[in-house]
Design a protein around this motif. Structure first.
Motif, PDB file in Angstrom:
ATOM      1  N   UNK A 110       0.816  -1.213   0.000  1.00 37.59           N
ATOM      2  CA  UNK A 110       0.000   0.000   0.000  1.00 37.59           C
ATOM      3  C   UNK A 110       0.854   1.269   0.000  1.00 37.59           C
ATOM      4  N   UNK A 111       2.048   1.189   0.591  1.00 36.63           N
ATOM      5  CA  UNK A 111       2.870   2.386   0.779  1.00 36.63           C
ATOM      6  C   UNK A 111       3.213   3.084  -0.536  1.00 36.63           C
ATOM      7  N   UNK A 112       3.653   2.375  -1.585  1.00 40.76           N
ATOM      8  CA  UNK A 112       3.958   3.086  -2.835  1.00 40.76           C
ATOM      9  C   UNK A 112       2.767   3.840  -3.410  1.00 40.76           C
ATOM     10  N   UNK A 113       1.559   3.283  -3.271  1.00 42.24           N
ATOM     11  CA  UNK A 113       0.372   3.996  -3.762  1.00 42.24           C
ATOM     12  C   UNK A 113       0.144   5.278  -2.981  1.00 42.24           C
ATOM     13  N   UNK A 114       0.377   5.217  -1.653  1.00 39.20           N
ATOM     14  CA  UNK A 114       0.237   6.425  -0.845  1.00 39.20           C
ATOM     15  C   UNK A 114       1.274   7.469  -1.241  1.00 39.20           C
ATOM     16  N   UNK A 115       2.518   7.040  -1.435  1.00 37.81           N
ATOM     17  CA  UNK A 115       3.580   7.985  -1.807  1.00 37.81           C
ATOM     18  C   UNK A 115       3.330   8.600  -3.180  1.00 37.81           C
ATOM     19  N   UNK A 116       2.715   7.839  -4.083  1.00 37.10           N
ATOM     20  CA  UNK A 116       2.337   8.407  -5.380  1.00 37.10           C
ATOM     21  C   UNK A 116       1.310   9.516  -5.211  1.00 37.10           C
ATOM     22  N   UNK A 122       7.575  11.353   3.053  1.00 35.36           N
ATOM     23  CA  UNK A 122       8.497  10.212   3.099  1.00 35.36           C
ATOM     24  C   UNK A 122       8.006   9.255   4.188  1.00 35.36           C
ATOM     25  N   UNK A 123       8.170   7.956   3.972  1.00 32.57           N
ATOM     26  CA  UNK A 123       7.738   6.974   4.970  1.00 32.57           C
ATOM     27  C   UNK A 123       8.929   6.124   5.400  1.00 32.57           C
ATOM     28  N   UNK A 124       9.065   5.991   6.703  1.00 29.08           N
ATOM     29  CA  UNK A 124      10.010   5.043   7.297  1.00 29.08           C
ATOM     30  C   UNK A 124       9.183   3.952   7.964  1.00 29.08           C
ATOM     31  N   UNK A 125       9.173   2.766   7.383  1.00 23.55           N
ATOM     32  CA  UNK A 125       8.330   1.661   7.846  1.00 23.55           C
ATOM     33  C   UNK A 125       9.191   0.659   8.607  1.00 23.55           C
ATOM     34  N   UNK A 126       8.865   0.449   9.887  1.00 24.46           N
ATOM     35  CA  UNK A 126       9.580  -0.514  10.728  1.00 24.46           C
ATOM     36  C   UNK A 126       8.630  -1.652  11.076  1.00 24.46           C
ATOM     37  N   UNK A 127       8.964  -2.859  10.641  1.00 23.61           N
ATOM     38  CA  UNK A 127       8.095  -4.014  10.889  1.00 23.61           C
ATOM     39  C   UNK A 127       8.711  -4.893  11.965  1.00 23.61           C
ATOM     40  N   UNK A 128       7.936  -5.120  13.026  1.00 23.11           N
ATOM     41  CA  UNK A 128       8.422  -5.887  14.160  1.00 23.11           C
ATOM     42  C   UNK A 128       7.221  -6.343  14.965  1.00 23.11           C
ATOM     43  N   UNK A 129       7.243  -7.585  15.452  1.00 22.93           N
ATOM     44  CA  UNK A 129       6.104  -8.104  16.203  1.00 22.93           C
ATOM     45  C   UNK A 129       6.127  -7.727  17.678  1.00 22.93           C
ATOM     46  N   UNK A 130       7.189  -7.085  18.146  1.00 23.02           N
ATOM     47  CA  UNK A 130       7.208  -6.675  19.550  1.00 23.02           C
ATOM     48  C   UNK A 130       6.370  -5.415  19.755  1.00 23.02           C
ATOM     49  N   UNK A 131       5.978  -5.170  21.006  1.00 23.86           N
ATOM     50  CA  UNK A 131       5.231  -3.957  21.333  1.00 23.86           C
ATOM     51  C   UNK A 131       6.177  -2.759  21.263  1.00 23.86           C
ATOM     52  N   UNK A 132       5.754  -1.719  20.573  1.00 28.44           N
ATOM     53  CA  UNK A 132       6.578  -0.526  20.383  1.00 28.44           C
ATOM     54  C   UNK A 132       5.942   0.646  21.128  1.00 28.44           C
ATOM     55  N   UNK A 288      -6.078   7.047   4.241  1.00 26.51           N
ATOM     56  CA  UNK A 288      -5.744   6.214   3.088  1.00 26.51           C
ATOM     57  C   UNK A 288      -5.898   4.729   3.422  1.00 26.51           C
ATOM     58  N   UNK A 289      -5.398   4.313   4.581  1.00 25.53           N
ATOM     59  CA  UNK A 289      -5.489   2.900   4.965  1.00 25.53           C
ATOM     60  C   UNK A 289      -6.937   2.491   5.233  1.00 25.53           C
ATOM     61  N   UNK A 290      -7.709   3.373   5.870  1.00 30.10           N
ATOM     62  CA  UNK A 290      -9.118   3.059   6.120  1.00 30.10           C
ATOM     63  C   UNK A 290      -9.875   2.892   4.806  1.00 30.10           C
ATOM     64  N   UNK A 291      -9.539   3.703   3.829  1.00 25.38           N
ATOM     65  CA  UNK A 291     -10.166   3.588   2.507  1.00 25.38           C
ATOM     66  C   UNK A 291      -9.722   2.314   1.792  1.00 25.38           C
TER      67      UNK A 291
END
Length: 308
Positions: A110-116, A122-132, A288-291
């Motif tokens: 989804x991120x590239x569509x949002x950036x378009x 700019x987006x910095x996406x951090x993927x991790x299963x721990x609580x942040x 954007x994500x809700x849509x």
């Protein structure tokens, strides 16, 4: 002392965990940033940072001051934005935390569509299963899945996260289809260990009363993809979200059981620290994500799952 500059210097140091990195973000020098933070501590009469040769951490007073200082800077940025008509134009770096499986399967595409759509973000996406901790770790927002605990964070539901019990056809042919949740006691169950009670699966009776069942199994994992892989091999039954196994149901690689008993109280949420003066970039991304996902997400629609 320029108090506002000192507050910003402190916040950037706390976010970066380093005077040098903070100086780079502020287009300043390490010595200037260090003097600004020192002057702020002197004025407050409290140490805000623990400084050692190996680490830089917030004191208890520093953590409390950081939370307030971030709000002050966010409010000031919002006020400046409104003057320059920046409200209508999201911009800047957006730091997002997301769980691994959902992030890889659904957020990353989804991120590239949002950036378009928003070329100044700019987006910095951090993927991790721990609580942040969003504030302590400097994230603007997070995508979280499950039943949210009480928190000071603001939450917006993006989509339902339907839970299913699934297995490979070969497994149910070999071991049989459970007719009720209690039948699971005789089955090999694949347990998700990233929750407190990984061996207690939750169901609901026809009158809505809870029906917890203690299960057993030889495989425990803290990631849904690992459990999915074992289920596809016919090793046992797993409780997995439909966003992870929708395509497997469509292809017939997995089948679901006990759907009538499965308690559905989970969802995909966007969470963020501040409701008041929400920054345009956060608001735009959440909208954007809700849509994109919505109350009937594409992973729960058979025709979308078939397309992948």
């Amino acid at each position: 002392m320029d108090r506002l500059a000192a507050i910003e210097a402190f916040v950037r140091v706390a976010e970066c965990g380093s005077f040098s990195k903070a100086a780079e973000r502020l287009h300043s020098s390490k010595s200037v940033v260090s003097r600004q933070v020192g002057a702020l501590e002197a004025e407050l009469g409290a140490r805000l940072l623990h400084r050692t040769t190996r680490a830089l951490t917030l004191t208890e007073a520093g953590r409390s001051y950081f939370e307030q200082a971030v709000r002050i800077l966010a409010d000031l940025a919002e006020a400046n934005a409104s003057v320059g008509q920046l409200q209508a134009a999201p911009r800047g770096r957006l730091r997002v935390s997301a769980p691994m499986s959902f992030g890889f399967l659904h957020l990353a595409p989804a991120v590239p569509d949002f950036l378009d759509r928003f070329p100044d973000v700019e987006i910095e996406l951090a993927m991790n299963d721990r609580y942040v901790d969003l504030v302590d770790e400097g994230f603007d927002m997070a995508v979280r899945i499950g039943k949210l605990e009480d928190s000071s964070l603001v939450a917006r539901k993006l989509a339902p996260a339907r839970r299913t019990i699934c297995a490979a056809p070969a497994y149910v042919q070999r071991r049989g289809i459970p007719a009720s949740p209690d039948d699971l006691k005789a089955h090999e169950c694949l347990c998700y260990s990233n929750v407190g009670l990984s061996q207690e699966w939750r169901f609901a009776r026809s009158d809505g009363r809870p029906w917890p069942v203690e299960v057993r199994g030889r495989l425990h994992a803290n990631n849904g993809d690992a459990l999915r892989a074992a289920a596809l091999r016919g090793f046992g039954l797993a409780v997995l979200p439909s966003f992870l196994v929708g395509r497997d149901f469509q292809s017939g690689a997995l089948v679901s059981v006990l759907d009538a008993f499965m308690a559905q109280d989970s969802a995909v949420y966007a969470v963020y620290p501040h409701a008041r003066h929400l920054s345009p970039k956060v608001r735009a991304f959440v909208d954007f994500l809700a849509e994109r996902f919505g109350p009937e997400p594409y992973w729960d629609r058979p025709e979308a799952a078939a397309r992948g």
